[in-house]
Design a protein around this motif. Structure first.
Motif, PDB file in Angstrom:
ATOM      1  N   SER A  76      -1.654  10.420   3.163  1.00 18.32           N
ATOM      2  CA  SER A  76      -2.006   9.053   2.768  1.00 18.32           C
ATOM      3  C   SER A  76      -1.008   8.029   3.298  1.00 18.32           C
ATOM      4  CB  SER A  76      -2.099   8.966   1.244  1.00 18.32           C
ATOM      5  OG  SER A  76      -0.890   9.414   0.631  1.00 18.32           O
ATOM      6  N   ALA A  77       0.249   8.138   2.897  1.00 15.22           N
ATOM      7  CA  ALA A  77       1.223   7.091   3.215  1.00 15.22           C
ATOM      8  C   ALA A  77       1.632   7.085   4.687  1.00 15.22           C
ATOM      9  CB  ALA A  77       2.465   7.259   2.332  1.00 15.22           C
ATOM     10  N   THR A  78       1.783   8.260   5.299  1.00 18.67           N
ATOM     11  CA  THR A  78       2.246   8.293   6.688  1.00 18.67           C
ATOM     12  C   THR A  78       1.249   7.644   7.626  1.00 18.67           C
ATOM     13  OG1 THR A  78       3.420  10.349   6.204  1.00 18.67           O
ATOM     14  CG2 THR A  78       3.139   9.779   8.504  1.00 18.67           C
ATOM     15  N   LYS A  79      -0.026   7.854   7.378  1.00 21.35           N
ATOM     16  CA  LYS A  79      -1.039   7.245   8.255  1.00 21.35           C
ATOM     17  C   LYS A  79      -1.020   5.725   8.139  1.00 21.35           C
ATOM     18  CE  LYS A  79      -4.541   9.798   8.929  1.00 21.35           C
ATOM     19  NZ  LYS A  79      -4.325  10.223  10.332  1.00 21.35           N
ATOM     20  N   VAL A  80      -0.786   5.213   6.936  1.00 25.60           N
ATOM     21  CA  VAL A  80      -0.681   3.758   6.766  1.00 25.60           C
ATOM     22  C   VAL A  80       0.480   3.213   7.577  1.00 25.60           C
ATOM     23  CG1 VAL A  80      -0.293   1.906   5.097  1.00 25.60           C
ATOM     24  CG2 VAL A  80      -1.721   3.864   4.468  1.00 25.60           C
ATOM     25  N   ALA A  81       1.644   3.881   7.497  1.00 25.28           N
ATOM     26  CA  ALA A  81       2.821   3.415   8.224  1.00 25.28           C
ATOM     27  C   ALA A  81       2.615   3.495   9.725  1.00 25.28           C
ATOM     28  CB  ALA A  81       4.038   4.246   7.816  1.00 25.28           C
ATOM     29  N   ALA A  82       2.040   4.600  10.201  1.00 25.80           N
ATOM     30  CA  ALA A  82       1.861   4.780  11.645  1.00 25.80           C
ATOM     31  C   ALA A  82       0.934   3.724  12.218  1.00 25.80           C
ATOM     32  CB  ALA A  82       1.324   6.184  11.926  1.00 25.80           C
ATOM     33  N   PHE A  83      -0.164   3.458  11.529  1.00 30.00           N
ATOM     34  CA  PHE A  83      -1.083   2.445  12.056  1.00 30.00           C
ATOM     35  C   PHE A  83      -0.522   1.038  11.889  1.00 30.00           C
ATOM     36  CE2 PHE A  83      -4.237   5.757  12.393  1.00 30.00           C
ATOM     37  CZ  PHE A  83      -4.980   5.341  13.493  1.00 30.00           C
ATOM     38  N   GLY A  84       0.320   0.822  10.897  1.00 25.12           N
ATOM     39  CA  GLY A  84       0.995  -0.470  10.815  1.00 25.12           C
ATOM     40  C   GLY A  84       1.856  -0.729  12.032  1.00 25.12           C
ATOM     41  N   ALA A  85       2.577   0.300  12.483  1.00 25.54           N
ATOM     42  CA  ALA A  85       3.399   0.152  13.685  1.00 25.54           C
ATOM     43  C   ALA A  85       2.529  -0.011  14.930  1.00 25.54           C
ATOM     44  CB  ALA A  85       4.320   1.360  13.832  1.00 25.54           C
ATOM     45  N   VAL A  86       1.418   0.729  15.001  1.00 28.10           N
ATOM     46  CA  VAL A  86       0.502   0.596  16.144  1.00 28.10           C
ATOM     47  C   VAL A  86      -0.023  -0.833  16.242  1.00 28.10           C
ATOM     48  CG1 VAL A  86      -1.756   1.288  17.031  1.00 28.10           C
ATOM     49  CG2 VAL A  86      -0.169   3.027  16.211  1.00 28.10           C
ATOM     50  N   LEU A  87      -0.448  -1.378  15.117  1.00 24.39           N
ATOM     51  CA  LEU A  87      -0.971  -2.748  15.114  1.00 24.39           C
ATOM     52  C   LEU A  87       0.084  -3.744  15.578  1.00 24.39           C
ATOM     53  CD1 LEU A  87      -2.904  -2.598  11.721  1.00 24.39           C
ATOM     54  CD2 LEU A  87      -3.944  -2.851  13.975  1.00 24.39           C
ATOM     55  N   ARG A  88       1.298  -3.601  15.082  1.00 24.90           N
ATOM     56  CA  ARG A  88       2.341  -4.562  15.456  1.00 24.90           C
ATOM     57  C   ARG A  88       2.720  -4.428  16.933  1.00 24.90           C
ATOM     58  NH1 ARG A  88       4.984  -8.013  12.583  1.00 24.90           N
ATOM     59  NH2 ARG A  88       4.157  -7.100  10.671  1.00 24.90           N
ATOM     60  N   LEU A  89       2.825  -3.196  17.409  1.00 23.43           N
ATOM     61  CA  LEU A  89       3.180  -3.000  18.813  1.00 23.43           C
ATOM     62  C   LEU A  89       2.113  -3.573  19.739  1.00 23.43           C
ATOM     63  CD1 LEU A  89       4.962  -1.587  21.019  1.00 23.43           C
ATOM     64  CD2 LEU A  89       3.412   0.364  20.777  1.00 23.43           C
ATOM     65  N   LEU A  90       0.854  -3.243  19.491  1.00 24.56           N
ATOM     66  CA  LEU A  90      -0.209  -3.666  20.401  1.00 24.56           C
ATOM     67  C   LEU A  90      -0.542  -5.144  20.265  1.00 24.56           C
ATOM     68  CD1 LEU A  90      -2.636  -0.598  20.216  1.00 24.56           C
ATOM     69  CD2 LEU A  90      -0.857  -1.079  21.897  1.00 24.56           C
ATOM     70  N   TYR A  91      -0.558  -5.678  19.053  1.00 22.22           N
ATOM     71  CA  TYR A  91      -0.957  -7.064  18.858  1.00 22.22           C
ATOM     72  C   TYR A  91       0.163  -8.043  19.186  1.00 22.22           C
ATOM     73  CZ  TYR A  91      -5.360  -5.798  16.542  1.00 22.22           C
ATOM     74  OH  TYR A  91      -6.620  -5.316  16.261  1.00 22.22           O
ATOM     75  N   VAL A  92       1.395  -7.736  18.761  1.00 25.64           N
ATOM     76  CA  VAL A  92       2.508  -8.658  18.999  1.00 25.64           C
ATOM     77  C   VAL A  92       3.148  -8.397  20.354  1.00 25.64           C
ATOM     78  CG1 VAL A  92       4.744  -9.472  18.163  1.00 25.64           C
ATOM     79  CG2 VAL A  92       2.950  -8.865  16.518  1.00 25.64           C
ATOM     80  N   GLY A  93       3.431  -7.119  20.645  1.00 27.15           N
ATOM     81  CA  GLY A  93       4.119  -6.807  21.888  1.00 27.15           C
ATOM     82  C   GLY A  93       3.244  -6.869  23.122  1.00 27.15           C
ATOM     83  N   THR A 105       0.829  -1.209   0.000  1.00 27.46           N
ATOM     84  CA  THR A 105       0.000   0.000   0.000  1.00 27.46           C
ATOM     85  C   THR A 105       0.860   1.254   0.000  1.00 27.46           C
ATOM     86  OG1 THR A 105      -1.764  -1.161   1.187  1.00 27.46           O
ATOM     87  CG2 THR A 105      -1.797   1.240   1.252  1.00 27.46           C
ATOM     88  N   ILE A 106       1.882   1.280   0.857  1.00 22.78           N
ATOM     89  CA  ILE A 106       2.764   2.447   0.945  1.00 22.78           C
ATOM     90  C   ILE A 106       3.522   2.658  -0.364  1.00 22.78           C
ATOM     91  CG2 ILE A 106       4.838   3.337   2.093  1.00 22.78           C
ATOM     92  CD1 ILE A 106       3.789   1.881   4.641  1.00 22.78           C
ATOM     93  N   ALA A 107       4.021   1.572  -0.958  1.00 22.32           N
ATOM     94  CA  ALA A 107       4.755   1.694  -2.223  1.00 22.32           C
ATOM     95  C   ALA A 107       3.854   2.235  -3.330  1.00 22.32           C
ATOM     96  CB  ALA A 107       5.333   0.342  -2.622  1.00 22.32           C
ATOM     97  N   ALA A 108       2.610   1.769  -3.384  1.00 23.59           N
ATOM     98  CA  ALA A 108       1.680   2.260  -4.408  1.00 23.59           C
ATOM     99  C   ALA A 108       1.365   3.735  -4.189  1.00 23.59           C
ATOM    100  CB  ALA A 108       0.393   1.434  -4.381  1.00 23.59           C
ATOM    101  N   LEU A 109       1.107   4.127  -2.950  1.00 23.68           N
ATOM    102  CA  LEU A 109       0.826   5.530  -2.658  1.00 23.68           C
ATOM    103  C   LEU A 109       2.050   6.398  -2.930  1.00 23.68           C
ATOM    104  CD1 LEU A 109      -1.173   5.101   0.681  1.00 23.68           C
ATOM    105  CD2 LEU A 109      -2.108   5.683  -1.569  1.00 23.68           C
ATOM    106  N   GLY A 110       3.233   5.877  -2.633  1.00 24.18           N
ATOM    107  CA  GLY A 110       4.453   6.622  -2.912  1.00 24.18           C
ATOM    108  C   GLY A 110       4.654   6.836  -4.404  1.00 24.18           C
ATOM    109  N   ALA A 111       4.399   5.808  -5.209  1.00 25.33           N
ATOM    110  CA  ALA A 111       4.549   5.948  -6.665  1.00 25.33           C
ATOM    111  C   ALA A 111       3.570   6.978  -7.222  1.00 25.33           C
ATOM    112  CB  ALA A 111       4.346   4.595  -7.344  1.00 25.33           C
ATOM    113  N   LEU A 112       2.325   6.954  -6.740  1.00 24.97           N
ATOM    114  CA  LEU A 112       1.346   7.941  -7.191  1.00 24.97           C
ATOM    115  C   LEU A 112       1.745   9.348  -6.745  1.00 24.97           C
ATOM    116  CD1 LEU A 112      -1.946   5.945  -6.476  1.00 24.97           C
ATOM    117  CD2 LEU A 112      -0.960   6.441  -8.711  1.00 24.97           C
ATOM    118  N   SER A 113       2.304   9.464  -5.556  1.00 24.05           N
ATOM    119  CA  SER A 113       2.757  10.776  -5.079  1.00 24.05           C
ATOM    120  C   SER A 113       3.897  11.311  -5.939  1.00 24.05           C
ATOM    121  CB  SER A 113       3.193  10.683  -3.613  1.00 24.05           C
ATOM    122  OG  SER A 113       2.134  10.291  -2.779  1.00 24.05           O
ATOM    123  N   VAL A 114       4.794  10.432  -6.360  1.00 26.03           N
ATOM    124  CA  VAL A 114       5.889  10.856  -7.236  1.00 26.03           C
ATOM    125  C   VAL A 114       5.336  11.426  -8.541  1.00 26.03           C
ATOM    126  CG1 VAL A 114       7.792   9.984  -8.661  1.00 26.03           C
ATOM    127  CG2 VAL A 114       7.653   9.365  -6.241  1.00 26.03           C
TER     128      VAL A 114
END
Length: 510
Positions: free
Chosen positions: A274-291, A85-94
């Motif tokens: 677009s992309a920053t929110k995807v990354a931030a919530f990806g980290a939130v999910l990993r921290l809360l669910y795994v950690g 998702t981030i790569a696709a949004l980054g390419a469109l942003s470019v």
């Protein structure tokens, strides 16, 4: 002397990251050695190759469940889905960057060499119209940091990824030249508040290490299940959440969002929103669910409260805005609250719903900001709501597309926004948090008012005689608008395939 063993690295699993970061490093060399006349197209091609290569890499790695780099990185379904998702949004942003300079009123293909030399004014004009090619390696580094952020399996790597994605964004926010003071003020505010958030995260990391003896998320998860509500661990978790919620733009850690969205060049705002929110919530999910998955009862009340605060703040303050970029900033704050309702699912359905919502929201937001770059007045983009009065008479296509994106953000049926909200609200109800779902529905209704206000303004108000002009999009912006509009429609009409993909990917490894 003891042998030092290098950690095992799976280069195949890390291929998406290597593509983007390799393109970023090559972009720095291009800035140093390639002649200015050829630099812009070289940078665009290089950035697109890196991001599209990363996107293809995530597709080829589908189904991979692997922990690599001595346990520091987890390549699993959620990481690959969000990295794609981030790569696709980054390419469109470019593509948005490539068509026009970050100076909002000028074309990106205006070269400094085209201005005759000889006077001080000529030299100043040449400087003001020079294409800012440094934005491409900065964006590539930011995308690399975002992709690393979603796959980080220990807190130290997560902190490094946070800095790698943040520092380029601070610089990019200050690159506007026509409204230099506003842009630089936004960049300084973003940098200072981001430094505070990073300090919170780092302090929380130290406290969690002191409580558990490890920074590995899987080890922290095992320890949190044993120690339960140890004060040191809870305080560390709270500080980690503060750092991540700042990056996600969740209220009450949102104060940077409206000013930065308004002050930054609109193409950069589109990328950040677009992309920053995807990354931030990806980290939130990993921290809360795994950690902290085994200690969910300790963080659920916090996330519950933050979700309500973010939805209410975003919906209510969005009603008072007279600038479209600031309105979309408060919209992003409300959507962060909606996303947190999905995080409370704490199972596969909540994880899948949140990932789908991030994809849908990212594409819709990018399209809305892409349209903003087309409507201009003498000072640059006409983001004041008064400038959009009667826009349908000036450009029916732009008005229709903006209406479609705003209705998707409001969550109306037959759009991706409706499907995303339905998925996260259902996950919330299944988790037993139905009062939160009721609050979310009310907040959605309130937020729909300020979206519809723009629609009414475009179609039923008389245009001002000196109103803004609507530019004709070139091929790059046309591609961005076509892709985002088609995705917003298809994810609303036929979401089954992507939802199934998200459900099959919703398996975290630690």
């Amino acid at each position: 002397m003891p042998d030092i063993q290098a950690p095992d690295l799976s280069f195949a699993a890390l291929a998406p990251l290597l593509f983007v970061l390799g393109a970023a490093a090559a972009g720095v060399l291009v800035e140093a050695f390639v002649p200015r006349a050829a630099r812009h197209r070289t940078q665009v091609a290089l950035a697109l190759v890196g991001m599209l290569g990363a996107l293809v890499g995530t597709v080829l790695l589908a189904g991979t469940q692997e922990v690599t780099a001595a346990g520091a990185l987890a390549v699993d379904g959620p990481a690959l889905f969000l990295q794609g998702t981030i790569a696709a949004l980054g390419a469109l942003s470019v593509l948005l960057f490539s068509e026009r300079a970050l100076d909002p009123a000028r074309s990106a293909f205006v070269a400094a060499a085209a201005v005759p030399a000889g006077t001080v004014r000529d030299r100043e004009l040449a400087t003001s119209t020079r294409v800012q090619t440094e934005v491409y390696p900065l964006a590539s580094f930011a995308v690399g940091g975002m992709m690393l952020f979603t796959a980080a399996n220990d807190l130290l790597v997560m902190f490094v990824a946070l800095e790698v994605l943040s520092l380029p964004l601070y610089l990019m926010a200050g690159l506007a030249r026509r409204r230099r003071l506003l842009s630089q003020e936004a960049a300084v505010k973003y940098f200072l508040l981001g430094a505070f958030a990073s300090a919170f995260f780092l302090y929380g990391l130290a406290l969690v290490y002191g409580a558990t003896g490890s920074i590995r998320l899987s080890d922290i998860g095992a320890a949190s299940g044993r120690t339960g509500s140890e004060p040191l661990l809870l305080l560390g978790l709270g500080l980690l959440v503060v750092g991540l919620m700042f990056k996600a733009g969740v209220a009450p850690f949102h104060s940077w969002t409206p000013d930065v969205y308004q002050g930054a060049p609109t193409a950069v705002t589109a990328f950040m929103a677009s992309a920053t929110k995807v990354a931030a919530f990806g980290a939130v999910l990993r921290l809360l669910y795994v950690g902290f998955g085994d200690a969910a009862d300790t963080w659920r009340p916090l996330v519950y409260t933050l979700a309500i605060v973010s939805m209410v703040v975003g919906a209510v303050l969005g009603l008072t805005q007279t600038d479209l970029k600031r309105m979309l900033a408060y919209s992003s704050i409300a959507h962060a609250g909606f996303l947190l309702t999905g995080v409370l699912g704490v199972d596969g359905s909540g994880l899948a719903a949140t990932m789908f919502y991030l994809l849908a929201y990212g594409l819709t937001t990018l399209g809305a900001f892409g349209l903003l770059t087309l409507v201009r007045d003498g000072d640059g983009e006409a983001s004041a709501l008064s400038g959009w009065a009667g826009l349908a008479q000036r450009s029916p296509v732009v008005a229709a597309l903006m209406t479609f994106f705003l209705l998707a953000l409001a969550g109306l049926p037959l759009t991706s926004g409706f499907t995303g909200k339905f998925a996260v609200f259902r996950a919330t109800i299944e988790a037993g948090a139905w009062p939160l779902a009721v609050v979310a529905l009310v907040a959605s209704a309130v937020a729909a008012f300020f979206y519809l206000r723009v629609v009414v303004l475009m179609y039923f108000a008389e245009p001002a005689a000196d109103g803004p002009t609507v530019g004709v999009p070139g091929l790059p912006t046309t591609v961005v608008l076509a892709v985002t509009a088609a995705a917003t429609l298809l994810l609303g009409l036929l979401p089954g395939t992507v939802l199934d993909l998200a459900r099959s990917a919703a398996v975290l490894v630690g």
